[in-house]
Design an enzyme around this catalytic site. Structure first.
Site, PDB file in Angstrom:
ATOM      1  N   SER A   7       0.874  -1.172   0.000  1.00  0.00           N
ATOM      2  CA  SER A   7       0.000   0.000   0.000  1.00  0.00           C
ATOM      3  C   SER A   7       0.909   1.218   0.000  1.00  0.00           C
ATOM      4  O   SER A   7       2.097   1.137   0.328  1.00  0.00           O
ATOM      5  CB  SER A   7      -0.934   0.000   1.210  1.00  0.00           C
ATOM      6  OG  SER A   7      -0.203  -0.150   2.420  1.00  0.00           O
ATOM      7  N   GLU A   9       1.344   5.602   0.713  1.00  0.00           N
ATOM      8  CA  GLU A   9       0.860   6.861   1.256  1.00  0.00           C
ATOM      9  C   GLU A   9       1.260   8.019   0.355  1.00  0.00           C
ATOM     10  O   GLU A   9       2.398   8.097  -0.113  1.00  0.00           O
ATOM     11  CB  GLU A   9       1.428   7.102   2.659  1.00  0.00           C
ATOM     12  CG  GLU A   9       0.943   8.418   3.282  1.00  0.00           C
ATOM     13  CD  GLU A   9       1.427   8.604   4.690  1.00  0.00           C
ATOM     14  OE1 GLU A   9       0.931   7.860   5.567  1.00  0.00           O
ATOM     15  OE2 GLU A   9       2.297   9.460   4.915  1.00  0.00           O
ATOM     16  N   ASP A 101      -1.263  15.858  14.432  1.00  0.00           N
ATOM     17  CA  ASP A 101      -0.252  16.797  14.909  1.00  0.00           C
ATOM     18  C   ASP A 101      -0.888  18.163  15.172  1.00  0.00           C
ATOM     19  O   ASP A 101      -1.737  18.614  14.397  1.00  0.00           O
ATOM     20  CB  ASP A 101       0.853  16.964  13.873  1.00  0.00           C
ATOM     21  CG  ASP A 101       1.626  15.665  13.651  1.00  0.00           C
ATOM     22  OD1 ASP A 101       1.809  14.928  14.636  1.00  0.00           O
ATOM     23  OD2 ASP A 101       2.028  15.398  12.505  1.00  0.00           O
ATOM     24  N   PHE A 210      13.091  13.969   9.383  1.00  0.00           N
ATOM     25  CA  PHE A 210      11.848  13.251   9.715  1.00  0.00           C
ATOM     26  C   PHE A 210      12.080  12.345  10.921  1.00  0.00           C
ATOM     27  O   PHE A 210      11.257  12.282  11.841  1.00  0.00           O
ATOM     28  CB  PHE A 210      11.395  12.386   8.534  1.00  0.00           C
ATOM     29  CG  PHE A 210      10.961  13.158   7.319  1.00  0.00           C
ATOM     30  CD1 PHE A 210      10.476  14.446   7.408  1.00  0.00           C
ATOM     31  CD2 PHE A 210      11.037  12.577   6.049  1.00  0.00           C
ATOM     32  CE1 PHE A 210      10.080  15.151   6.292  1.00  0.00           C
ATOM     33  CE2 PHE A 210      10.646  13.270   4.923  1.00  0.00           C
ATOM     34  CZ  PHE A 210      10.171  14.557   5.040  1.00  0.00           C
ATOM     35  N   HIS A 259       3.782  -1.000   3.815  1.00  0.00           N
ATOM     36  CA  HIS A 259       3.154   0.287   3.514  1.00  0.00           C
ATOM     37  C   HIS A 259       4.258   1.297   3.229  1.00  0.00           C
ATOM     38  O   HIS A 259       5.089   1.577   4.104  1.00  0.00           O
ATOM     39  CB  HIS A 259       2.307   0.751   4.700  1.00  0.00           C
ATOM     40  CG  HIS A 259       1.556   2.026   4.463  1.00  0.00           C
ATOM     41  ND1 HIS A 259       0.464   2.104   3.619  1.00  0.00           N
ATOM     42  CD2 HIS A 259       1.735   3.286   4.957  1.00  0.00           C
ATOM     43  CE1 HIS A 259       0.003   3.348   3.610  1.00  0.00           C
ATOM     44  NE2 HIS A 259       0.767   4.087   4.407  1.00  0.00           N
TER      45      HIS A 259
END
Length: 289
Positions: A7, A9, A101, A210, A259
């Protein structure tokens, strides 16, 4: 080794150029028959409408499942549930339910006076509607705000017990990180699927940033390897090799789904999927009129 399910994002576009990049990403990755595309939600709910529009268009043009992110930051319960209903009316009934967030510049999460107090409350309310397949986030190295690793796992179990069907982890850089986390979740009685989140590194400086924000450990050997590869102009080669090797190790250890965080840059993700045997060709996304 059997090819894993995958999958992807993506994030909603904020400009015309970004829109083209999103659709190019969908065109490039749809032939791999992903389980779903997930569409992110900006900090503080800042992309609420953009997320809806991107999820709707991606679902309409690709015919593929789309899982829209939904958070409870900066909104009342009624507003959040109304947003969920907008997704449902658009044919998007898979949701990634997250606390979310806080807006940039704020000191931390503060629930709206009339809003959901936590992700567990949000998940429970969405599950009560009976309309959605719910996925949640998980942190293999502990959420930065969690009191302890065990408290973080207990919170994940609470989210699963509230109605979530699957968890997707934050990214990590070594397979062992996920495997230890998976074992701890099993020990805690979590029986829902936990899918590892994979970040193909298109820019090492950004990836390090990140990692610092989400608490992902950067192994010293990997940092040194990328520093050397960048000097030798071999960044992409190293990124592909390291990520493919890690994914292969996960699959060898029984992981059957991955993912990928694409950052709307599909090339490296597609190359890694191909290396893992995810190559089935189907009709791609239709052109957006």
């Amino acid at each position: 080794m059997s090819a894993p399910a995958v999958s992807f994002e993506v994030f909603p576009p904020r400009s015309i150029d970004a829109s083209f990049r999103l659709w190019d990403t969908a065109q490039a990755l749809a032939p791999l028959e992903p389980r779903f595309f997930s569409v992110t939600y900006g900090a503080g709910g800042s992309t609420r409408d953009l997320t809806h529009d991107a999820a709707y268009t991606l679902r309409k043009t690709s015919g593929l499942p789309v899982a829209a992110h939904l958070t409870c930051v900066g909104a009342t319960r009624a507003e959040t549930l109304a947003t969920a209903q907008r997704f449902a009316k658009a044919g998007v009934t898979d949701l990634v339910a997250l606390r979310g967030d806080p807006p940039e510049g704020s000191d931390g999460f503060t629930s709206h006076a009339d809003g959901f107090a936590s992700s567990v409350d949000l998940i429970s309310a969405l599950a009560d509607t009976g309309q959605f397949t719910l996925r949640v986030g998980a942190y293999p190295e502990k959420h930065p705000e969690a009191a302890s690793r065990q408290a973080d796992i207990d919170w994940l179990k609470a989210k699963i017990d509230a109605g979530a069907a699957e968890a997707i982890t934050q990214f990590f850089f070594e397979a062992e990180t996920f495997l230890r986390f998976r074992d701890a979740c099993v020990k805690a009685g979590i029986d829902a699927p936990i899918t590892p989140g994979i970040l193909p590194v298109t820019n090492w400086k950004n990836a390090r940033a990140f990692a610092a924000r989400c608490g992902a450990t950067v192994p010293a050997w990997l940092d040194q390897a990328f520093e050397t590869a960048m000097r030798d102009d071999r960044h992409d080669l190293l990124a592909r090799a390291v990520c493919t090797e890690m994914c292969s190790e996960l699959v060898d250890e029984g992981v059957d789904a991955l993912h990928f965080y694409t950052l709307n840059r599909p090339e490296l993700t597609r190359e890694i999927c191909h290396a893992l045997g995810v190559t089935q060709a189907v009709t791609g996304v239709r052109d957006v009129a």
